[in-house]
Design a protein around this motif. Structure first.
Motif, PDB file in Angstrom:
ATOM      1  N   TRP A  65       0.836  -1.214   0.000  1.00 65.91           N
ATOM      2  CA  TRP A  65       0.000   0.000   0.000  1.00 65.91           C
ATOM      3  C   TRP A  65       0.864   1.256   0.000  1.00 65.91           C
ATOM      4  O   TRP A  65       0.597   2.202  -0.756  1.00 65.91           O
ATOM      5  N   LEU A  66       1.916   1.256   0.842  1.00 69.39           N
ATOM      6  CA  LEU A  66       2.796   2.427   0.908  1.00 69.39           C
ATOM      7  C   LEU A  66       3.481   2.686  -0.425  1.00 69.39           C
ATOM      8  O   LEU A  66       3.557   3.823  -0.898  1.00 69.39           O
ATOM      9  N   VAL A  67       4.006   1.607  -1.050  1.00 71.38           N
ATOM     10  CA  VAL A  67       4.810   1.763  -2.268  1.00 71.38           C
ATOM     11  C   VAL A  67       3.952   2.067  -3.485  1.00 71.38           C
ATOM     12  O   VAL A  67       4.299   2.922  -4.310  1.00 71.38           O
ATOM     13  N   TRP A  68       2.814   1.393  -3.614  1.00 70.96           N
ATOM     14  CA  TRP A  68       2.051   1.486  -4.859  1.00 70.96           C
ATOM     15  C   TRP A  68       0.818   2.385  -4.797  1.00 70.96           C
ATOM     16  O   TRP A  68       0.374   2.877  -5.843  1.00 70.96           O
ATOM     17  N   PHE A  69       0.260   2.580  -3.621  1.00 72.04           N
ATOM     18  CA  PHE A  69      -1.036   3.259  -3.583  1.00 72.04           C
ATOM     19  C   PHE A  69      -1.067   4.518  -2.726  1.00 72.04           C
ATOM     20  O   PHE A  69      -1.946   5.366  -2.921  1.00 72.04           O
ATOM     21  N   SER A  70      -0.149   4.660  -1.800  1.00 68.15           N
ATOM     22  CA  SER A  70      -0.212   5.834  -0.938  1.00 68.15           C
ATOM     23  C   SER A  70       0.531   7.002  -1.568  1.00 68.15           C
ATOM     24  O   SER A  70       1.317   6.846  -2.497  1.00 68.15           O
ATOM     25  N   SER A  71       0.290   8.190  -1.037  1.00 66.68           N
ATOM     26  CA  SER A  71       0.995   9.390  -1.507  1.00 66.68           C
ATOM     27  C   SER A  71       2.338   9.578  -0.810  1.00 66.68           C
ATOM     28  O   SER A  71       3.112  10.453  -1.173  1.00 66.68           O
ATOM     29  N   VAL A  72       2.611   8.720   0.170  1.00 65.05           N
ATOM     30  CA  VAL A  72       3.860   8.855   0.928  1.00 65.05           C
ATOM     31  C   VAL A  72       5.070   8.633   0.035  1.00 65.05           C
ATOM     32  O   VAL A  72       6.076   9.348   0.117  1.00 65.05           O
ATOM     33  N   LEU A  73       4.998   7.617  -0.846  1.00 65.43           N
ATOM     34  CA  LEU A  73       6.111   7.289  -1.738  1.00 65.43           C
ATOM     35  C   LEU A  73       5.758   7.591  -3.195  1.00 65.43           C
ATOM     36  O   LEU A  73       6.212   6.907  -4.113  1.00 65.43           O
ATOM     37  N   ALA A  74       4.980   8.620  -3.412  1.00 66.02           N
ATOM     38  CA  ALA A  74       4.637   9.060  -4.766  1.00 66.02           C
ATOM     39  C   ALA A  74       5.573  10.193  -5.200  1.00 66.02           C
ATOM     40  O   ALA A  74       6.179  10.866  -4.370  1.00 66.02           O
ATOM     41  N   VAL A  75       5.685  10.381  -6.515  1.00 67.54           N
ATOM     42  CA  VAL A  75       6.574  11.413  -7.055  1.00 67.54           C
ATOM     43  C   VAL A  75       6.017  12.792  -6.734  1.00 67.54           C
ATOM     44  O   VAL A  75       4.898  13.129  -7.115  1.00 67.54           O
ATOM     45  N   LYS A  76       6.811  13.561  -6.018  1.00 65.17           N
ATOM     46  CA  LYS A  76       6.412  14.930  -5.703  1.00 65.17           C
ATOM     47  C   LYS A  76       7.251  15.949  -6.476  1.00 65.17           C
ATOM     48  O   LYS A  76       6.819  17.081  -6.679  1.00 65.17           O
ATOM     49  N   LEU A 114       6.524   6.241  -7.033  1.00 66.71           N
ATOM     50  CA  LEU A 114       7.943   6.383  -7.376  1.00 66.71           C
ATOM     51  C   LEU A 114       8.518   5.088  -7.926  1.00 66.71           C
ATOM     52  O   LEU A 114       9.323   5.087  -8.850  1.00 66.71           O
ATOM     53  N   VAL A 115       8.068   3.963  -7.349  1.00 65.62           N
ATOM     54  CA  VAL A 115       8.598   2.674  -7.782  1.00 65.62           C
ATOM     55  C   VAL A 115       8.193   2.330  -9.212  1.00 65.62           C
ATOM     56  O   VAL A 115       8.854   1.537  -9.879  1.00 65.62           O
ATOM     57  N   SER A 116       7.116   2.931  -9.713  1.00 69.86           N
ATOM     58  CA  SER A 116       6.616   2.598 -11.047  1.00 69.86           C
ATOM     59  C   SER A 116       7.268   3.415 -12.152  1.00 69.86           C
ATOM     60  O   SER A 116       7.018   3.171 -13.338  1.00 69.86           O
ATOM     61  N   VAL A 117       8.085   4.398 -11.805  1.00 72.11           N
ATOM     62  CA  VAL A 117       8.729   5.240 -12.823  1.00 72.11           C
ATOM     63  C   VAL A 117       9.737   4.397 -13.605  1.00 72.11           C
ATOM     64  O   VAL A 117      10.657   3.816 -13.029  1.00 72.11           O
ATOM     65  N   LEU A 172      12.790   4.093 -15.258  1.00 73.64           N
ATOM     66  CA  LEU A 172      14.009   4.894 -15.366  1.00 73.64           C
ATOM     67  C   LEU A 172      14.643   4.783 -16.743  1.00 73.64           C
ATOM     68  O   LEU A 172      15.166   5.768 -17.282  1.00 73.64           O
ATOM     69  N   ASP A 173      14.624   3.601 -17.339  1.00 72.60           N
ATOM     70  CA  ASP A 173      15.224   3.426 -18.668  1.00 72.60           C
ATOM     71  C   ASP A 173      14.482   4.242 -19.719  1.00 72.60           C
ATOM     72  O   ASP A 173      15.100   4.857 -20.598  1.00 72.60           O
ATOM     73  N   LYS A 174      13.160   4.256 -19.637  1.00 69.34           N
ATOM     74  CA  LYS A 174      12.374   5.019 -20.607  1.00 69.34           C
ATOM     75  C   LYS A 174      12.597   6.523 -20.433  1.00 69.34           C
ATOM     76  O   LYS A 174      12.698   7.258 -21.419  1.00 69.34           O
ATOM     77  N   VAL A 175      12.662   6.961 -19.168  1.00 65.30           N
ATOM     78  CA  VAL A 175      12.954   8.375 -18.912  1.00 65.30           C
ATOM     79  C   VAL A 175      14.338   8.725 -19.475  1.00 65.30           C
ATOM     80  O   VAL A 175      14.524   9.758 -20.117  1.00 65.30           O
ATOM     81  N   HIS A 176      15.309   7.852 -19.234  1.00 62.75           N
ATOM     82  CA  HIS A 176      16.671   8.060 -19.757  1.00 62.75           C
ATOM     83  C   HIS A 176      16.642   8.240 -21.267  1.00 62.75           C
ATOM     84  O   HIS A 176      17.238   9.185 -21.814  1.00 62.75           O
TER      85      HIS A 176
END
Length: 251
Positions: free
Chosen positions: A53-64, A91-94, A96-100
């Motif tokens: 829940w923290l990693v995927w659904f909460s705003s605690v670990l979301a991209v700010k 954040l975990v779903s970003v 990185l390779d595609k952004v790069h």
């Protein structure tokens, strides 16, 4: 009036109480040993559920925020737009390779590193291309880096950069050759070079001061060509051909 228990009776009562307590404790331990695995499994699942829940659904670990470093010629906004990272996404779903790859596609970017900074940031560290010359392509002044990549735009050519002239449509390999020639020119030769002209991979020439031309050819053997040209320049001529440095000619 009730008769007060005798001393032996009181001792027996205490022994009985202790026995009952020991029995209760043994019963509790047996039950705990039976339930302990289930309790542990439930606890692990609960912790895992909270973590998901923290990693995927909460705003605690979301991209700010998206932090961009290393830019000067290009704007941080352009980098963020190219990165296309959605604020508020986990954040975990970003990817990185595609952004790069998206940021690396910007012409002015030589290299880029994309990392996560927990709990809520993506960091994009950019290394920009460095112009070694200004190239005139169809009347437009652009920056040219050491690999022959065209980037940036200039309204007026910077005085500290040599000039490269090329017809529109010149391919990337030819521009790379021109860049290699520019890099190879010794300071004394660069001082008397008005500009470098490139048409194809094997057709690079120098326009020198006093209306002199040097047929340079490709970038191969540039160090030897510069040494041969230094000797030839002691003899007045309009055209110096060092494209084959072992057989130079003048006109």
């Amino acid at each position: 009036m009730a008769e007060k228990p005798s001393r032996p009776e009181r001792r027996e009562a205490r022994r009985t109480l202790r026995t009952q307590r020991r029995f209760s404790r043994r019963q509790w331990r047996r039950r705990w040993l039976q339930w302990k695995p289930l309790v542990i499994v439930v606890g692990v699942l609960a912790v895992a559920a909270v973590a998901v829940w923290l990693v995927w659904f909460s705003s605690v670990l979301a991209v700010k925020s998206v932090v961009v470093t290393g830019t000067s010629a290009i704007s941080q906004r352009d980098v963020r737009d190219a990165a296309a990272i959605e604020s508020g996404s986990p954040l975990v779903s970003v990817g990185l390779d595609k952004v790069h790859d998206r940021v690396a596609a910007l012409a002015a970017v030589e290299s880029v590193t994309v990392t996560r900074r927990w709990p809520d940031q993506v960091v994009i560290a950019v290394t920009e291309r460095t112009p070694i010359a200004v190239i005139d392509l169809g009347g437009r002044l652009r920056g040219l880096d050491k690999d022959g990549v065209v980037f940036l735009s200039y309204k007026k050519a910077p005085a500290n950069l040599p000039k490269v002239v090329s017809p529109a449509g010149t391919d990337a390999r030819a521009l790379r050759e021109a860049a290699q020639v520019v890099r190879s020119l010794p300071p004394e030769l660069a001082k008397i070079t008005d500009h470098v002209e490139v048409a194809t991979v094997d057709e690079v020439s120098l326009a020198l001061t006093k209306d002199r031309t040097v047929q340079w050819g490709s970038s191969a053997d540039s160090e030897q060509k510069a040494e041969v040209l230094a000797a030839l320049l002691k003899h007045p001529a309009k055209v110096y051909d060092v494209s084959v440095p072992g057989q130079p000619t003048t006109k």
